[in-house]
Write a protein that holds these residues in place. Structure first.
Motif, short mmCIF file in Angstrom:
data_model
loop_
_atom_site.label_atom_id
_atom_site.label_comp_id
_atom_site.label_asym_id
_atom_site.label_seq_id
_atom_site.Cartn_x
_atom_site.Cartn_y
_atom_site.Cartn_z
N GLU A 202 -20.20 14.44 7.35
CA GLU A 202 -19.73 13.19 7.95
C GLU A 202 -18.44 13.46 8.70
OE1 GLU A 202 -19.34 10.15 4.99
OE2 GLU A 202 -21.42 9.52 5.24
N THR A 203 -18.33 12.94 9.93
CA THR A 203 -17.15 13.24 10.73
C THR A 203 -16.93 12.18 11.81
OG1 THR A 203 -16.12 14.95 12.11
CG2 THR A 203 -18.49 14.64 12.36
N LYS A 204 -15.68 12.06 12.24
CA LYS A 204 -15.36 11.20 13.39
C LYS A 204 -15.44 11.97 14.70
CE LYS A 204 -12.23 8.07 10.89
NZ LYS A 204 -10.83 7.58 10.81
N TYR A 254 -24.32 16.87 11.75
CA TYR A 254 -23.14 16.02 11.86
C TYR A 254 -23.59 14.56 11.99
CZ TYR A 254 -20.57 20.35 12.66
OH TYR A 254 -20.01 21.60 12.53
N PRO A 256 -22.14 10.15 11.53
CA PRO A 256 -20.94 9.31 11.53
C PRO A 256 -20.38 9.09 10.12
CG PRO A 256 -22.70 8.31 12.84
CD PRO A 256 -23.31 9.45 12.09
N MET A 257 -19.09 8.83 10.06
CA MET A 257 -18.44 8.53 8.79
C MET A 257 -19.09 7.30 8.15
SD MET A 257 -16.11 10.83 8.28
CE MET A 257 -15.22 10.06 6.94
N GLY A 258 -19.38 7.39 6.86
CA GLY A 258 -19.95 6.26 6.12
C GLY A 258 -21.45 6.11 6.26
N LYS A 261 -23.67 6.55 2.87
CA LYS A 261 -23.65 5.42 1.93
C LYS A 261 -24.45 4.24 2.48
CE LYS A 261 -20.54 2.50 -0.79
NZ LYS A 261 -19.11 2.19 -1.10
N ASN A 336 -28.31 5.90 9.97
CA ASN A 336 -27.86 5.86 8.57
C ASN A 336 -28.94 6.33 7.61
OD1 ASN A 336 -25.36 4.83 9.38
ND2 ASN A 336 -26.04 2.71 9.21
N SER A 343 -29.25 14.43 3.52
CA SER A 343 -28.22 14.89 2.56
C SER A 343 -28.79 15.17 1.18
CB SER A 343 -27.11 13.85 2.45
OG SER A 343 -27.57 12.69 1.71
#
Length: 346
Positions: A202-204, A254, A256-258, A261, A336, A343
């Motif tokens: 996860e990364t920006k 890679y 997106p952040m979040g 979840k 998402n 993962s």
């Protein structure tokens, strides 16, 4: 007092009207999530597909042919040595690690030159792991594999982006393979378990990449760009994957952040938009009966299937069950979902 009550009543109606507008706007945004066509990052193209009927662009000027690369290549852990031509031979590609898999059936190892059926191992590797631009077929249920090939044969499975050349090739391969050859390939790949093949990050900000043959390859240096709402699968070793077709070299993913979840909520509960995936794919998403696994598999590939089913490009026996499941998913939902499934431990 009367004036005050009237003001409150008008404000209440105004708030309700505003709320209604917001709800309708959200619903409208969801309904046109894919108005511009399929998500380019999943299909491996830098620009959207041209509108139907648009004349194709002129072909680029032909470059002078490069001299053939006759150098001998090798890989750590392998005693084999191959030239570039041998590595990419459609009818007998390099097998660096013959001890990693059972004996390949003829159609997997060599295809059928006389009918232009490339060896399955060329794109999917001898171990069935494949790359993001195609499918990982190791560990698929035999009946599901056979059904998929029959769907290709019968015009029930196409790509949401007509430029996806390998999907078009698969249609031709399926038509030129016998039932026995399809069964042999299904049993060969189905006998091998899917194992870890990627690391999800996860990364920006994501490393800058370039597209080559539908796959994202990192640029030299350490330049980065905003992650955005997409998934980028890139080889751990670009040369090992793109040039040498190393079946032991996996991928970095890679997201997106979040995203993981959020995807977990969609996958496990449906979050009011879909059906919990475990109902059919098993509580651990490792497959159940004739239904394939999702855990640890290519997020680009799975996104393409979700989009193709949602938009009528993929049909067939199992697709009818999936259509209501994917009907309300937006591109962000798909990002998402596949971030979470990728993962998971296979």
């Amino acid at each position: 007092m009367l004036r005050s009550n009237m003001l409150r009543s008008n404000m209440l109606r105004s708030n309700r009207f505003t709320s209604l507008i917001i709800v309708l706007a959200v619903m409208s945004a969801a309904s046109i999530a894919f108005a511009a066509g399929p998500p380019m990052w999943a299909y491996g193209f830098p620009t959207p597909a041209p509108a139907p009927g648009t004349p194709p662009p002129p072909p680029p000027a032909a470059a002078a042919p490069a001299p053939p690369d006759t150098s001998i290549r090798s890989l750590p852990g392998s005693t084999a040595k191959f030239t570039r031509a041998e590595i990419s031979n459609q009818y007998g590609p390099a097998d660096w690690y013959p001890g990693d898999h059972p004996q390949m059936p003829p159609v997997v190892a060599h295809g059928k030159r006389e009918q232009a059926v490339a060896a399955c191992s060329l794109c999917h590797y001898p171990n069935g792991k494949g790359r993001p631009e195609n499918a990982g077929v190791a560990g698929l249920p035999v009946s599901y594999f056979i059904q998929t090939m029959n769907d290709f044969r019968n015009g029930l499975r196409k790509s949401g982006d007509p430029r996806k050349a390998n999907t078009n090739r698969m249609i031709g391969f399926a038509k030129n393979m016998t039932d026995d050859e399809i069964k042999a390939a299904a049993e060969y790949f189905g006998a091998m378990k899917w194992s870890p093949w990627m690391k999800v990050i996860e990364t920006k900000m994501v490393p800058k990449t370039r597209l080559q043959n539908g796959m994202y390859l990192k640029l030299e240096g350490n330049e980065k760009e905003p992650m955005g709402m997409r998934v980028i699968e890139t080889p751990v070793d670009a040369e090992g994957t793109e040039v040498l077709r190393d079946a032991r070299s996996g991928f970095e993913v890679y997201v997106p952040m979040g995203a993981i979840k959020k995807g977990e909520a969609l996958v496990k509960t449906g979050a009011g938009k879909t059906t919990a995936c475990g109902v059919c794919h098993g509580p651990d998403l490792k497959g159940m009966g004739p239904v394939p696994s999702l855990a640890g598999r290519s997020p680009s590939y799975i996104t393409r299937q979700l989009y193709d089913m949602q938009n009528g490009f993929r049909k067939g026996e199992w697709t009818e069950l999936m259509k209501p499941v994917v009907a309300k998913l937006t591109e962000e939902d798909m990002v998402n979902i596949v971030a979470y499934t990728a993962s998971l431990e296979p």
